[in-house]
Design a protein around this motif. Structure first.
Motif, PDB file in Angstrom:
ATOM      1  N   ASP A 116       0.817  -1.206  -0.127  1.00 34.06           N
ATOM      2  CA  ASP A 116      -0.077  -0.076   0.276  1.00 34.06           C
ATOM      3  C   ASP A 116       0.890   1.265  -0.016  1.00 34.06           C
ATOM      4  OD1 ASP A 116      -2.167  -1.570   0.345  1.00 34.06           O
ATOM      5  OD2 ASP A 116      -2.541  -1.343   2.340  1.00 34.06           O
ATOM      6  N   LEU A 117       0.481   2.272  -0.311  1.00 33.64           N
ATOM      7  CA  LEU A 117       0.838   3.685  -0.493  1.00 33.64           C
ATOM      8  C   LEU A 117       0.390   4.651   0.092  1.00 33.64           C
ATOM      9  CD1 LEU A 117       3.350   5.465  -1.208  1.00 33.64           C
ATOM     10  CD2 LEU A 117       2.491   5.931  -3.379  1.00 33.64           C
ATOM     11  N   PRO A 118       0.192   5.044   1.369  1.00 32.03           N
ATOM     12  CA  PRO A 118      -0.647   5.980   1.916  1.00 32.03           C
ATOM     13  C   PRO A 118      -0.019   7.371   1.555  1.00 32.03           C
ATOM     14  CG  PRO A 118       0.879   5.018   3.747  1.00 32.03           C
ATOM     15  CD  PRO A 118       1.017   4.359   2.544  1.00 32.03           C
ATOM     16  N   VAL A 119      -0.914   8.334   1.249  1.00 35.74           N
ATOM     17  CA  VAL A 119      -0.668   9.599   0.844  1.00 35.74           C
ATOM     18  C   VAL A 119      -1.697  10.538   1.606  1.00 35.74           C
ATOM     19  CG1 VAL A 119      -1.086  11.346  -1.088  1.00 35.74           C
ATOM     20  CG2 VAL A 119      -0.334   8.909  -1.488  1.00 35.74           C
ATOM     21  N   ILE A 120      -0.666  11.820   1.946  1.00 45.52           N
ATOM     22  CA  ILE A 120      -1.224  12.791   2.838  1.00 45.52           C
ATOM     23  C   ILE A 120      -1.472  14.061   2.051  1.00 45.52           C
ATOM     24  CG2 ILE A 120      -0.986  14.139   4.910  1.00 45.52           C
ATOM     25  CD1 ILE A 120       0.399  11.938   6.168  1.00 45.52           C
ATOM     26  N   ILE A 121      -2.382  14.908   1.858  1.00 41.79           N
ATOM     27  CA  ILE A 121      -2.505  15.942   1.141  1.00 41.79           C
ATOM     28  C   ILE A 121      -2.905  17.069   2.199  1.00 41.79           C
ATOM     29  CG2 ILE A 121      -4.183  17.160  -0.634  1.00 41.79           C
ATOM     30  CD1 ILE A 121      -4.605  13.651  -0.742  1.00 41.79           C
ATOM     31  N   SER A 122      -2.143  18.064   2.147  1.00 42.98           N
ATOM     32  CA  SER A 122      -2.189  19.117   3.094  1.00 42.98           C
ATOM     33  C   SER A 122      -2.503  20.452   2.337  1.00 42.98           C
ATOM     34  CB  SER A 122      -0.936  19.229   3.978  1.00 42.98           C
ATOM     35  OG  SER A 122      -0.670  18.134   4.807  1.00 42.98           O
ATOM     36  N   PRO A 123      -3.664  20.802   2.219  1.00 45.71           N
ATOM     37  CA  PRO A 123      -3.745  22.480   1.863  1.00 45.71           C
ATOM     38  C   PRO A 123      -3.101  23.326   2.552  1.00 45.71           C
ATOM     39  CG  PRO A 123      -5.957  21.369   1.986  1.00 45.71           C
ATOM     40  CD  PRO A 123      -4.805  20.496   2.775  1.00 45.71           C
ATOM     41  N   ASP A 124      -2.658  24.555   1.703  1.00 46.54           N
ATOM     42  CA  ASP A 124      -1.989  25.727   2.710  1.00 46.54           C
ATOM     43  C   ASP A 124      -3.318  26.473   3.519  1.00 46.54           C
ATOM     44  OD1 ASP A 124       0.469  25.283   1.845  1.00 46.54           O
ATOM     45  OD2 ASP A 124       0.441  26.589   0.240  1.00 46.54           O
ATOM     46  N   GLN A 125      -2.862  27.337   4.270  1.00 50.10           N
ATOM     47  CA  GLN A 125      -4.001  28.082   5.018  1.00 50.10           C
ATOM     48  C   GLN A 125      -4.800  28.841   4.011  1.00 50.10           C
ATOM     49  OE1 GLN A 125      -2.502  30.233   8.368  1.00 50.10           O
ATOM     50  NE2 GLN A 125      -4.402  31.387   8.828  1.00 50.10           N
ATOM     51  N   ASN A 126      -6.045  28.764   4.072  1.00 45.94           N
ATOM     52  CA  ASN A 126      -6.975  29.384   3.462  1.00 45.94           C
ATOM     53  C   ASN A 126      -7.251  28.814   2.019  1.00 45.94           C
ATOM     54  OD1 ASN A 126      -7.511  31.659   5.180  1.00 45.94           O
ATOM     55  ND2 ASN A 126      -5.500  32.388   4.401  1.00 45.94           N
ATOM     56  N   PHE A 127      -6.655  27.429   1.903  1.00 42.82           N
ATOM     57  CA  PHE A 127      -7.091  26.483   0.658  1.00 42.82           C
ATOM     58  C   PHE A 127      -7.633  25.389   1.374  1.00 42.82           C
ATOM     59  CE2 PHE A 127      -3.823  29.197  -1.007  1.00 42.82           C
ATOM     60  CZ  PHE A 127      -3.927  29.170  -2.310  1.00 42.82           C
ATOM     61  N   ASP A 128      -8.164  24.593   0.481  1.00 41.05           N
ATOM     62  CA  ASP A 128      -8.846  23.458   0.707  1.00 41.05           C
ATOM     63  C   ASP A 128      -8.428  22.669  -0.768  1.00 41.05           C
ATOM     64  OD1 ASP A 128     -10.246  21.344   2.054  1.00 41.05           O
ATOM     65  OD2 ASP A 128     -12.134  22.364   2.084  1.00 41.05           O
ATOM     66  N   LEU A 129      -8.940  21.236  -0.449  1.00 44.56           N
ATOM     67  CA  LEU A 129      -8.668  20.413  -1.716  1.00 44.56           C
ATOM     68  C   LEU A 129     -10.102  20.552  -2.702  1.00 44.56           C
ATOM     69  CD1 LEU A 129      -7.270  18.027  -2.996  1.00 44.56           C
ATOM     70  CD2 LEU A 129      -8.727  16.340  -1.608  1.00 44.56           C
ATOM     71  N   ASP A 130      -9.748  20.661  -3.675  1.00 43.54           N
ATOM     72  CA  ASP A 130     -10.659  20.824  -4.947  1.00 43.54           C
ATOM     73  C   ASP A 130     -11.127  19.453  -5.603  1.00 43.54           C
ATOM     74  OD1 ASP A 130     -11.010  22.407  -8.141  1.00 43.54           O
ATOM     75  OD2 ASP A 130     -12.764  21.635  -6.716  1.00 43.54           O
ATOM     76  N   THR A 131      -9.833  18.779  -6.361  1.00 38.83           N
ATOM     77  CA  THR A 131      -9.984  17.505  -6.767  1.00 38.83           C
ATOM     78  C   THR A 131      -8.653  16.599  -6.331  1.00 38.83           C
ATOM     79  OG1 THR A 131      -9.263  18.181  -8.877  1.00 38.83           O
ATOM     80  CG2 THR A 131     -11.588  18.062  -8.528  1.00 38.83           C
ATOM     81  N   PHE A 132      -9.048  15.376  -6.206  1.00 36.12           N
ATOM     82  CA  PHE A 132      -7.837  14.395  -6.100  1.00 36.12           C
ATOM     83  C   PHE A 132      -8.065  13.462  -7.264  1.00 36.12           C
ATOM     84  CE2 PHE A 132      -5.574  10.955  -4.502  1.00 36.12           C
ATOM     85  CZ  PHE A 132      -4.454  11.295  -4.322  1.00 36.12           C
ATOM     86  N   ARG A 133      -6.980  13.438  -8.048  1.00 34.94           N
ATOM     87  CA  ARG A 133      -7.497  12.450  -9.498  1.00 34.94           C
ATOM     88  C   ARG A 133      -6.484  11.113  -9.380  1.00 34.94           C
ATOM     89  NH1 ARG A 133      -7.584  17.744 -12.224  1.00 34.94           N
ATOM     90  NH2 ARG A 133     -10.066  17.910 -12.304  1.00 34.94           N
ATOM     91  N   VAL A 134      -6.889  10.220  -9.858  1.00 34.25           N
ATOM     92  CA  VAL A 134      -5.970   8.860  -9.927  1.00 34.25           C
ATOM     93  C   VAL A 134      -6.128   8.508 -11.444  1.00 34.25           C
ATOM     94  CG1 VAL A 134      -5.398   6.598  -9.486  1.00 34.25           C
ATOM     95  CG2 VAL A 134      -5.957   8.501  -7.520  1.00 34.25           C
TER      96      VAL A 134
END
Length: 82
Positions: free
Chosen positions: A41-59
């Motif tokens: 398995d490959l765990p991934v962590i996505i951390s938006p900067d302050q005042n940002f949020d995740l829009d899309t995550f694509r595989v």
């Protein structure tokens, strides 16, 4: 909005090379080309900067859902390649 992209290709040595890239407004860990042996398995962590949020995550061009958490008042997203 933060747009995370990655692609996966099969390596002839029975492993996968996962290319993890973050757009402006955040980070992804791990980052870059990651070699993952088949069956792992490959765990991934996505951390938006302050005042940002995740829009899309694509595989491989397809939008996928991530687990969301809030740490110290900021969103953090998790995805595991299985």
């Amino acid at each position: 909005m933060l747009d995370q992209r990655l692609s996966v290709r099969k390596d002839p040595q029975y492993s996968f090379i996962v290319d993890l890239q973050a757009g402006p407004g955040g980070t992804i860990t791990p980052f870059g080309n990651v070699n993952v042996p088949a069956g792992n398995d490959l765990p991934v962590i996505i951390s938006p900067d302050q005042n940002f949020d995740l829009d899309t995550f694509r595989v491989d061009g397809q939008t996928v859902n991530c687990e969301r958490d809030v740490i110290n008042g900021r969103p953090v997203y998790y995805y595991t390649f299985t």
